[in-house]
Design an enzyme around this catalytic site. Structure first.
Site, PDB file in Angstrom:
ATOM      1  N   SER A  52       7.591  -5.930   3.402  1.00 39.23           N
ATOM      2  CA  SER A  52       7.607  -5.784   1.942  1.00 39.23           C
ATOM      3  C   SER A  52       8.989  -5.718   1.321  1.00 39.23           C
ATOM      4  O   SER A  52       9.105  -5.695   0.092  1.00 39.23           O
ATOM      5  CB  SER A  52       6.801  -4.545   1.525  1.00 39.23           C
ATOM      6  OG  SER A  52       5.423  -4.826   1.576  1.00 39.23           O
ATOM      7  N   LYS A  86       9.793  -8.184  -1.393  1.00 36.74           N
ATOM      8  CA  LYS A  86       9.559  -7.984  -2.826  1.00 36.74           C
ATOM      9  C   LYS A  86      10.849  -7.776  -3.618  1.00 36.74           C
ATOM     10  O   LYS A  86      10.835  -7.826  -4.848  1.00 36.74           O
ATOM     11  CB  LYS A  86       8.603  -6.806  -3.021  1.00 36.74           C
ATOM     12  CG  LYS A  86       7.209  -7.047  -2.432  1.00 36.74           C
ATOM     13  CD  LYS A  86       6.275  -5.878  -2.693  1.00 36.74           C
ATOM     14  CE  LYS A  86       4.865  -6.155  -2.207  1.00 36.74           C
ATOM     15  NZ  LYS A  86       4.664  -5.796  -0.793  1.00 36.74           N
ATOM     16  N   SER A 104       4.656  -0.865  -3.751  1.00 40.45           N
ATOM     17  CA  SER A 104       4.580  -2.017  -2.856  1.00 40.45           C
ATOM     18  C   SER A 104       3.255  -2.768  -2.968  1.00 40.45           C
ATOM     19  O   SER A 104       2.728  -3.275  -1.977  1.00 40.45           O
ATOM     20  CB  SER A 104       4.803  -1.577  -1.396  1.00 40.45           C
ATOM     21  OG  SER A 104       5.291  -2.643  -0.619  1.00 40.45           O
ATOM     22  N   LYS A 106      14.053  -0.540  -1.037  1.00 38.38           N
ATOM     23  CA  LYS A 106      12.674  -0.918  -0.727  1.00 38.38           C
ATOM     24  C   LYS A 106      12.364  -0.724   0.753  1.00 38.38           C
ATOM     25  O   LYS A 106      13.198  -0.975   1.614  1.00 38.38           O
ATOM     26  CB  LYS A 106      12.438  -2.403  -1.093  1.00 38.38           C
ATOM     27  CG  LYS A 106      10.998  -2.864  -0.983  1.00 38.38           C
ATOM     28  CD  LYS A 106      10.147  -2.333  -2.105  1.00 38.38           C
ATOM     29  CE  LYS A 106       8.673  -2.713  -1.958  1.00 38.38           C
ATOM     30  NZ  LYS A 106       7.987  -1.982  -0.868  1.00 38.38           N
TER      31      LYS A 106
END
Length: 277
Positions: free
Chosen positions: A71, A74, A131, A228
């Site tokens: 993720s 992203k 997320s 992140k």
């Protein structure tokens, strides 16, 4: 018992005598301080520590080796979304309709429903803090016209940034053998994304409305500014962390790392120590 006790006294006296005459040295604060300037032992398969302002690499391990971002993908999804918003003159208060393609996407979810309306701001916070894979898919569909075109834009952006070891096939980070990056590329992508004030504000937030940030860095690490986390069974645990102290900001990327947060914190501690010399 008396014999054992007497032996212990004799051995203790012997060791103390050696220390007095300099045969046994106590560790000095000088040597302990020197240890702080050595790179920490980490378990990440791939890693890099970069100065956000200059781009200087302060530490790297297999930084150009193929890895899977999960993720942390992203970061690029959000950056491309913000780029498009600027290009077409759309504010984050713009309301969009959730397409059917985004409803029920596997993995982390914002529990979006087809046909409901959300602002771009809500989706961006949901994607970067919680997320949400459905949120990332919604942004791709809405901002790119369709997911395939949006992913093309992601790859074009990576190429423009000079990323030679990165290829995206989705906006979520769900595992695919053809969806990969490197620690170096991911640091370069993040460095660019953090130049956007809106992106920086989002990823540095501990919470926003109904969303709480899954990235523990912003709660645990002094001066944290983002960024992140990511995880899939096939990709392993991935983390892009950033922090700013005394005007200096560092970006740390660890891929395939079971000790992701502690390793990132140790690397940034190291970076701030050597940068401060």
């Amino acid at each position: 018992m008396k014999k054992i006790f007497l032996t212990a006294i004799i051995l203790t006296a012997f060791v103390m005598g050696l220390m007095i005459y300099g045969y046994v040295a106590e560790p000095s604060s000088e040597s302990a301080s020197a240890d702080l300037t050595k790179p920490p032992e980490i378990s990440a398969k791939q890693a890099i520590l970069m100065d956000s302002k200059s781009g200087e690499v302060l530490f790297e391990r297999n930084a150009d080796e193929k890895g899977y971002p999960a993720s942390t993908t992203k970061i690029m999804t959000a950056m491309v979304t913000l780029d498009i918003c600027k290009q077409i003159g759309v504010g984050l208060d713009q309301t969009v309709t959730i397409p059917k393609e985004a409803a029920g996407v596997e993995g982390s979810s914002l529990y979006l429903k087809e046909g409901e309306e959300r602002t771009l701001e809500n989706l961006l916070y949901g994607v970067m803090l919680r997320s949400g894979n459905d949120g990332a898919t919604a942004l791709a569909e809405v901002m790119g016209g369709n997911t395939a075109h949006f992913v093309d834009l992601m790859n074009e952006k990576a190429e423009k940034l000079g990323c030679t070891g990165t290829h995206f096939v989705n906006p979520t980070g769900l595992y695919d053998d053809q969806h990969y990056t490197t620690a170096r590329d991911l640091a370069v992508i993040t460095r660019q994304a953090m130049k956007n004030k809106t992106f920086r504000k989002i990823v540095g937030s501990k919470s926003w409305e109904e969303y709480t940030n899954k990235n523990k860095t912003v709660f645990q690490y002094e001066g944290a500014t983002g960024v992140k986390i990511g995880f899939t069974k096939m990709s392993g645990r991935t983390l892009v962390a950033s922090a700013k102290r005394d005007g200096r900001e560092l970006i740390c990327v660890v891929l395939s790392d079971g000790n992701w947060f502690n390793d990132a914190y140790a690397l940034m501690d190291y970076g701030f120590e050597i940068e401060g010399d």
